[in-house]
Design a protein around this motif. Structure first.
Motif, PDB file in Angstrom:
ATOM      1  N   TYR A 132      39.544  76.397 -14.507  1.00 28.28           N
ATOM      2  CA  TYR A 132      40.056  77.740 -14.800  1.00 28.28           C
ATOM      3  C   TYR A 132      41.395  77.654 -15.534  1.00 28.28           C
ATOM      4  O   TYR A 132      41.657  78.421 -16.462  1.00 28.28           O
ATOM      5  N   LEU A 155      40.721  87.991 -14.129  1.00 26.14           N
ATOM      6  CA  LEU A 155      40.943  87.775 -15.564  1.00 26.14           C
ATOM      7  C   LEU A 155      41.928  88.797 -16.127  1.00 26.14           C
ATOM      8  O   LEU A 155      42.788  88.453 -16.943  1.00 26.14           O
ATOM      9  N   TYR A 210      33.082  84.302 -13.110  1.00 23.45           N
ATOM     10  CA  TYR A 210      34.361  84.962 -13.371  1.00 23.45           C
ATOM     11  C   TYR A 210      34.540  86.219 -12.525  1.00 23.45           C
ATOM     12  O   TYR A 210      33.571  86.821 -12.085  1.00 23.45           O
ATOM     13  N   PHE A 251      40.620  76.979 -18.959  1.00 20.49           N
ATOM     14  CA  PHE A 251      40.204  78.211 -19.641  1.00 20.49           C
ATOM     15  C   PHE A 251      41.433  79.010 -20.095  1.00 20.49           C
ATOM     16  O   PHE A 251      41.510  79.449 -21.246  1.00 20.49           O
ATOM     17  N   ASN A 306      29.803  82.745 -22.428  1.00 18.23           N
ATOM     18  CA  ASN A 306      29.601  81.827 -21.306  1.00 18.23           C
ATOM     19  C   ASN A 306      28.316  81.049 -21.553  1.00 18.23           C
ATOM     20  O   ASN A 306      27.227  81.638 -21.578  1.00 18.23           O
ATOM     21  N   TYR A 313      35.492  79.232 -14.367  1.00 11.07           N
ATOM     22  CA  TYR A 313      36.477  80.187 -13.842  1.00 11.07           C
ATOM     23  C   TYR A 313      37.012  79.872 -12.441  1.00 11.07           C
ATOM     24  O   TYR A 313      37.472  80.755 -11.747  1.00 11.07           O
TER      25      TYR A 313
END
Ligand SMILES: [Zn+2]
Length: 596
Positions: free
Chosen positions: A280, A223, A218, A283, A252, A275
């Motif tokens: 992603y 983010l 990440y 996510f 994670n 990520y």
């Protein structure tokens, strides 16, 4: 006279209500043995017997998990350190003989070695507290406010939780003190203790804290930007974000398990390499799902889902709205935030429709029943579940789409399902501050739609009829073409286990079922020849409907020969095609799939 006696009663109950205090201390003296030590201090309780209880479930995850199975060494003492008698009353309740003690100290340990979003975990790398499996409550006193002092192990640098810090929050010994308004709030705030990476971002006027445990690919900066977009898009649905602060705890791990929603926080468990690329976007979709729950289920909710009964199942027929509509919105939110295109969104909807309509259980279990039975079916699947159950997530999501299309069309692109959620939010959360009954939900929907909705509920919620796909998506300029096809099959799916070919599942009313093949049978031979998974698959792939063959199986070490035949299994399938020439509907579609 009347007024003064009322005042007296009010004053009396006011003082009585504030006399008792509950405070907890949480320690982790030896993380490698996976035990949290919990201390509960109960001050000024007048009852001669105090009943303390450990919940059997974690709200949001509809399964009785029997958290008391992890509790050991329950003891109680008075203010002089004298032991008080503790008697086990039921599987999750302990009675304490208070005697004349003014202060009662309850001590116990909780074995915590199940890392998931709904259970607790402790080792030398970190601790995670899912409150309903760690903190007991005093029966009859869940409404009491109190404090929690956490003594971090020397290995751990920080604590992340949505609980408010108390004024003197960090003591000289490094412990930190938090406060809670009532027991529901205490256990609705999961706690991460360790060396997690922590960062912040602001979006929709809310300060967000993100705590990430574990290595992963990440980027904090990315983010911060992208999660803020998800928050803005999610907030635009109801139009108001009720929190001042919100906390994300992210684990994670290798096997990501999804998330669990809370009022002003969430825990997400994801694969540590999620990520990048399409993973992603998945996510961000999970972020959207759990974040959207802060409205749908935590504030817009069935009356059965809060305040909770922690002792047993809390039944509701409305999980198809709580989870199904949240699933519908998770995709819409990532679309509105610009992470997927309208075409990608329509593809996702097409996949949901094909999954729901292609599942045998869709025609057996109505979503209202799936909701009610989540405790014994959805969370306890077995080899026969595909034949008998439908998930309230996917079918509930389809029903949300059906209603949304109808609303958008009816209100000519000026209202959508968002506005119905606003009605529920304003009336039941803000005005009445309670959940709604099933009847109230049905009545509100009918009122909002301006039409009788009984048929909708009878056919699609309490019934198992195919939803009118073309009629629904046609309102938004999408033609739904049925391209179902017949596939030759004998009705069993297989798995390989140590070189053996094992039956994994049997489709209802298939040739395999009629011939007497069962789950867990081992297929040894076919038409007189020994087979392995590959040779058997190759053989079956070459057959047509009507072809018969024999199989030699072993069941409990006894050999049996069965005859099965290939049958055409009709697999429903649909293709979504946008009709570009209908400009009026294109306008409605772009309102539906707008970017915010
Ligand atoms: Zn959910």
């Amino acid at each position: 006279m009347r007024l003064s006696s009322l005042l007296f009663i009010a004053f009396f109950s006011f003082t009585a209500a504030f006399s008792q205090e509950i405070s907890y201390k949480l320690r982790m003296t030896k993380p490698q043995n996976h035990y949290f030590q919990v201390e509960m201090n109960l001050v000024d309780f007048k009852q001669s017997e105090l009943l303390v209880k450990m919940p059997v479930w974690a709200p949001g995850s509809y399964l009785v998990r029997e958290f008391s199975k992890n509790v050991d060494l329950v003891k109680a003492f008075d203010e002089n350190g004298k032991a008080l008698t503790v008697t086990k009353q039921t599987k999750n309740a302990w009675s304490i003989a208070r005697g004349s003690a003014k202060k009662v100290r309850v001590e116990y340990e909780v074995y915590s070695f199940e890392l998931s979003v709904r259970t607790s975990f402790l080792d030398l790398t970190h601790g995670f507290v899912s409150g309903s499996g760690v903190f007991m409550y005093v029966d009859g006193f869940k409404d009491k406010k109190g404090s929690l002092e956490i003594f971090k192990h020397a290995n751990f640098k920080r604590i992340t939780t949505a609980l408010e810090k108390s004024n003197e929050s960090v003591a000289s010994d490094g412990s930190e003190v938090f406060k809670f308004e009532n027991y529901d709030q205490l256990v609705d705030c999961p706690i991460e203790i360790g060396n997690q990476e922590v960062f912040e971002f602001k979006a929709s006027g809310v300060q967000h804290t993100v705590a990430i445990f574990g290595e992963g690919n990440y980027s904090v900066q990315r983010l911060q930007t992208d999660m803020a977009k998800v928050v803005e898009a999610a907030t635009s649905v109801v139009g108001e974000n009720p929190n001042k602060k919100y906390t994300f705890i992210i684990h994670n791990v290798v096997d990501g398990q999804g998330g669990l929603e809370h009022t002003n926080s969430t825990t997400l468990s994801v694969n540590r390499w999620t990520y990048e690329g399409s993973a992603y976007v998945d996510f961000l979709t999970l972020v959207a799902h759990e974040y959207f729950h802060l409205w749908n289920v935590k504030r817009i909710r069935p009356i059965e889902l809060g305040p909770f009964n922690y002792d047993e199942e809390n039944y509701t027929t409305l999980l198809w709205v709580m989870e199904g509509w949240t699933s519908y919105y998770e995709d819409l939110i990532v679309r509105r935030a610009g992470f997927i295109t309208p075409e990608e969104y329509i593809n996702r909807m097409q996949s949901t429709v094909n999954y729901v309509e292609g599942s045998v259980g869709t025609r057996v279990q109505p979503v209202a029943h799936a909701s009610f039975d989540a405790w014994v079916k959805a969370y306890r699947p077995n080899e026969n579940s595909a034949n008998t159950t439908m998930t309230y997530y996917s079918r509930g999501g389809m029903l949300a789409a059906q209603l949304d299309a109808k609303i958008i069309s009816k209100f000519k692109g000026e209202k959508s399902l968002d506005h119905f959620l606003r009605v529920l939010y304003n009336k039941y959360y803000k005005e009445l501050n309670r959940g709604f009954s099933e009847k109230e939900f049905k009545d509100e929907l009918a009122k909002f739609m301006g039409e009788n909705m009984d048929e909708f509920f009878a056919k699609y919620v309490d019934g198992t009829e195919v939803t009118p796909l073309n009629e629904t998506f046609g309102l938004l300029g999408i033609n739904v073409e049925s391209v179902g096809y017949a596939k030759p099959s004998f009705g069993a799916s297989l798995r390989e286990d140590g070189g053996k070919v094992i039956v994994r599942s049997i489709r209802s009313n298939s040739s395999a079922e009629n011939a007497g093949l069962s789950v867990n049978d081992e297929i040894i031979g076919c038409n007189g020849y020994r087979v392995d998974q590959k040779s058997f698959d190759d053989f079956v792939a070459g057959l047509s409907a009507g072809d018969k063959f024999s199989i030699l199986i072993s069941r409990d070490e006894i050999l049996l020969e069965l005859e099965v035949s290939m049958e055409n299994y009709l697999k429903p399938q649909y293709v979504f095609k946008v009709n570009p020439s209908d400009t009026k509907k294109a306008q409605l579609r772009s309102y539906w799939l707008r970017t915010i």
